[in-house]
Design a protein around this motif. Structure first.
Motif, PDB file in Angstrom:
ATOM      1  N   UNK A   1      74.557  54.931   1.010  1.00 44.12           N
ATOM      2  CA  UNK A   1      73.923  55.955   1.291  1.00 44.12           C
ATOM      3  C   UNK A   1      73.725  56.965   0.083  1.00 44.12           C
ATOM      4  N   UNK A   2      74.076  56.240  -1.187  1.00 43.69           N
ATOM      5  CA  UNK A   2      74.049  57.212  -2.468  1.00 43.69           C
ATOM      6  C   UNK A   2      72.718  57.052  -2.870  1.00 43.69           C
ATOM      7  N   UNK A   3      71.854  55.976  -2.455  1.00 41.70           N
ATOM      8  CA  UNK A   3      70.475  55.931  -2.712  1.00 41.70           C
ATOM      9  C   UNK A   3      70.190  55.441  -4.216  1.00 41.70           C
ATOM     10  N   UNK A   4      71.387  54.836  -4.833  1.00 45.44           N
ATOM     11  CA  UNK A   4      71.137  54.283  -6.111  1.00 45.44           C
ATOM     12  C   UNK A   4      72.067  53.283  -6.309  1.00 45.44           C
ATOM     13  N   UNK A   5      72.270  52.402  -7.428  1.00 44.04           N
ATOM     14  CA  UNK A   5      73.178  51.508  -7.704  1.00 44.04           C
ATOM     15  C   UNK A   5      74.619  52.209  -8.152  1.00 44.04           C
ATOM     16  N   UNK A   6      75.535  51.524  -8.132  1.00 47.08           N
ATOM     17  CA  UNK A   6      76.892  52.269  -8.493  1.00 47.08           C
ATOM     18  C   UNK A   6      76.828  52.823  -9.984  1.00 47.08           C
ATOM     19  N   UNK A   7      76.171  52.322 -10.587  1.00 40.94           N
ATOM     20  CA  UNK A   7      76.125  52.911 -12.193  1.00 40.94           C
ATOM     21  C   UNK A   7      75.027  54.057 -12.240  1.00 40.94           C
ATOM     22  N   UNK A   8      74.049  54.130 -11.088  1.00 36.61           N
ATOM     23  CA  UNK A   8      73.290  55.161 -11.088  1.00 36.61           C
ATOM     24  C   UNK A   8      71.821  54.889 -11.118  1.00 36.61           C
ATOM     25  N   UNK A   9      71.436  53.695 -11.568  1.00 41.81           N
ATOM     26  CA  UNK A   9      70.043  53.216 -11.630  1.00 41.81           C
ATOM     27  C   UNK A   9      69.658  52.655 -10.236  1.00 41.81           C
ATOM     28  N   UNK A  10      68.091  52.448 -10.293  1.00 38.85           N
ATOM     29  CA  UNK A  10      67.447  52.193  -8.863  1.00 38.85           C
ATOM     30  C   UNK A  10      66.903  50.671  -9.114  1.00 38.85           C
ATOM     31  N   UNK A  11      66.735  50.075  -8.010  1.00 37.21           N
ATOM     32  CA  UNK A  11      66.186  48.830  -8.045  1.00 37.21           C
ATOM     33  C   UNK A  11      64.637  48.884  -7.863  1.00 37.21           C
ATOM     34  N   UNK A  12      64.218  50.139  -7.360  1.00 39.68           N
ATOM     35  CA  UNK A  12      62.814  50.468  -7.215  1.00 39.68           C
ATOM     36  C   UNK A  12      62.218  51.504  -8.203  1.00 39.68           C
ATOM     37  N   UNK A  13      60.990  51.737  -8.405  1.00 34.14           N
ATOM     38  CA  UNK A  13      60.240  52.775  -9.148  1.00 34.14           C
ATOM     39  C   UNK A  13      59.257  52.985  -8.612  1.00 34.14           C
ATOM     40  N   UNK A  14      58.421  54.089  -8.554  1.00 34.61           N
ATOM     41  CA  UNK A  14      57.062  54.376  -8.127  1.00 34.61           C
ATOM     42  C   UNK A  14      56.147  53.922  -9.004  1.00 34.61           C
ATOM     43  N   UNK A  15      54.833  54.036  -8.959  1.00 38.77           N
ATOM     44  CA  UNK A  15      53.857  53.499  -9.813  1.00 38.77           C
ATOM     45  C   UNK A  15      53.895  53.933 -11.257  1.00 38.77           C
ATOM     46  N   UNK A  16      54.257  55.156 -11.147  1.00 39.77           N
ATOM     47  CA  UNK A  16      54.308  55.646 -12.634  1.00 39.77           C
ATOM     48  C   UNK A  16      55.549  55.451 -13.279  1.00 39.77           C
ATOM     49  N   UNK A  17      56.545  54.783 -12.828  1.00 43.37           N
ATOM     50  CA  UNK A  17      57.900  54.591 -13.188  1.00 43.37           C
ATOM     51  C   UNK A  17      58.872  55.690 -12.887  1.00 43.37           C
ATOM     52  N   UNK A  18      58.736  56.421 -11.989  1.00 48.78           N
ATOM     53  CA  UNK A  18      59.250  57.672 -11.532  1.00 48.78           C
ATOM     54  C   UNK A  18      60.469  57.131 -10.774  1.00 48.78           C
ATOM     55  N   UNK A  19      61.534  57.964 -10.171  1.00 50.66           N
ATOM     56  CA  UNK A  19      62.777  57.710  -9.741  1.00 50.66           C
ATOM     57  C   UNK A  19      62.187  57.391  -8.177  1.00 50.66           C
ATOM     58  N   UNK A  20      62.557  56.376  -7.887  1.00 50.37           N
ATOM     59  CA  UNK A  20      62.518  56.006  -6.110  1.00 50.37           C
ATOM     60  C   UNK A  20      63.711  55.753  -5.680  1.00 50.37           C
ATOM     61  N   UNK A  21      64.520  56.650  -4.696  1.00 52.08           N
ATOM     62  CA  UNK A  21      65.622  56.270  -4.250  1.00 52.08           C
ATOM     63  C   UNK A  21      65.486  55.035  -3.295  1.00 52.08           C
ATOM     64  N   UNK A  22      66.573  54.254  -3.212  1.00 51.20           N
ATOM     65  CA  UNK A  22      66.727  53.082  -2.668  1.00 51.20           C
ATOM     66  C   UNK A  22      68.092  52.634  -2.059  1.00 51.20           C
ATOM     67  N   UNK A  23      68.482  51.415  -2.214  1.00 55.14           N
ATOM     68  CA  UNK A  23      69.890  50.968  -1.836  1.00 55.14           C
ATOM     69  C   UNK A  23      70.463  51.465  -0.715  1.00 55.14           C
ATOM     70  N   UNK A  24      69.530  51.841   0.401  1.00 57.12           N
ATOM     71  CA  UNK A  24      69.906  52.477   1.723  1.00 57.12           C
ATOM     72  C   UNK A  24      70.606  50.865   2.470  1.00 57.12           C
ATOM     73  N   UNK A  25      71.744  51.190   2.543  1.00 52.30           N
ATOM     74  CA  UNK A  25      72.692  50.247   3.437  1.00 52.30           C
ATOM     75  C   UNK A  25      72.566  49.138   2.337  1.00 52.30           C
TER      76      UNK A  25
END
Length: 351
Positions: free
Chosen positions: A97-121
């Motif tokens: 439920x943290x919506x990011x990888x353990x190190x804080x990065x994300x597997x997804x980004x929006x089209x402009x490269x901005x933060x998009x929360x993910x990692x749900x379950x």
């Protein structure tokens, strides 16, 4: 809202999955409505099934082309995980439920490269592709219709696992499921598969009670028509040996407890809103009625999900009767139909 997003670089312990279908669960709606707080905007979805497209260098569990079901992500190193109870992982919230990888990065980004929360379950499977950890993918046999299998990941895993692993429903025993939605009916199927001989489904909607008889219930009770506990005792004599609540409603949970026979065992798996309180009559404790809360069926997904697939293929676990398919573009309609009780288990498919 549907939009194009970008995948970031796949890490060495990750798996890229081409999603075939994802089912919708109450937990998705709770997170959508922020009754359970997760960062927004976020890609939800946690009951995905698909085909492995690529794997990181350290992933040995699956290879490209494998059919898989995505499950929850645990840490694998805390006391609960090591003792064989990953669903009770002490770091479950951080992983799911943290919506990011353990190190804080994300597997997804929006089209402009901005933060998009993910990692749900650990998956965020409401998309054509999902990035999961090598740990939370479960390989399944290829002779099963893959689009059906997503529901085995959460709701069905939770209730089947509760019946099989936590309650240990036994041959010849009596069992009652409170709430005859997809979760409760899967518990009915699991109890039937164990050889329980008295299986009672309880709900307020007659439309849900009819399919209960088709998937293993021997009796049904409309809880709007008289006292449920009296009706269950009329069926069983002294109450049920095992019971499960899939509603999360305190008054229903108390009714479930009232229906247990001496030393009967009940489980609570339905989600309640934060702050909900349950009041118990302490005399019930003296009567030795045992009750517990269960998360994810206290299951080992790599064991339970393939077992459920085998039971289905053998005609002993007909969970496909609960499913209605929607095109992914109809995801909002699918969620609405589920909330209105029109569809037991909506599954959105990608063409």
């Amino acid at each position: 809202m549907l939009e194009q997003v970008r995948q970031t670089e796949l890490l060495e312990n990750e798996v890229l999955v081409k999603i075939v279908a994802t089912s919708i669960c109450q937990t998705d709606m709770i997170a959508r409505d922020q009754d359970y707080l997760v960062p927004h905007p976020i890609v939800l979805g946690h009951e995905g099934a698909g085909v492995v497209e690529a794997v990181g260098d350290s992933v040995l569990k699956v290879t490209p082309g494998d059919h898989i079901v995505l499950t929850f992500l645990s840490c694998s190193s805390c006391r609960e995980c090591i003792s064989g109870h990953p669903a009770c992982c002490e770091n479950f919230r951080d992983r799911s439920f943290s919506a990011h990888r353990i190190a804080g990065s994300h597997a997804l980004a929006d089209q402009q490269g901005g933060t998009l929360n993910d990692r749900f379950f650990g998956q965020s499977s409401f998309g054509e592709y999902a990035v999961a950890n090598g740990q939370n993918v479960v390989k399944v046999r290829k002779d099963t219709p893959l689009a059906l299998l997503g529901p085995l990941r959460c709701g069905i895993q939770t209730c089947a696992g509760t019946a099989l692993n936590s309650l240990k429903v036994s041959p010849g025993s009596s069992f009652a499921a409170f709430g005859a939605g997809a979760v409760g009916l899967a518990a009915v199927m699991a109890a039937s598969a164990t050889g329980a001989t008295t299986i009672i489904a309880v709900d307020i909607l007659p439309s849900r009670l009819k399919p209960a008889m088709e998937v293993g219930a021997t009796h049904t009770i409309d809880s709007t028509q008289g006292k449920v506990a009296e009706k269950i005792r009329a069926i069983t004599g002294k109450g049920v040996e095992f019971a499960l609540d899939a509603t999360g409603i305190p008054t229903v949970i108390n009714t479930m407890i009232d229906c247990l026979r001496s030393r009967g065992e009940g489980a609570i798996i339905g989600l309640s809103k934060p702050g909900e309180k349950l009041t118990l009559d302490l005399m019930d404790l003296l009567n030795q009625c045992i009750r517990r809360g269960v998360v994810e069926g206290d299951s080992l997904p790599d064991q339970l999900i393939p077992t459920m697939v085998d039971l289905y293929m053998a005609g002993r676990f007909p969970f496909d009767k609960l499913i209605k398919f929607y095109d992914f573009s109809q995801i909002n309609q699918a969620a609405e139909d589920s909330e209105k009780g029109l569809t037991l288990k909506p599954v959105v498919r990608f063409s």
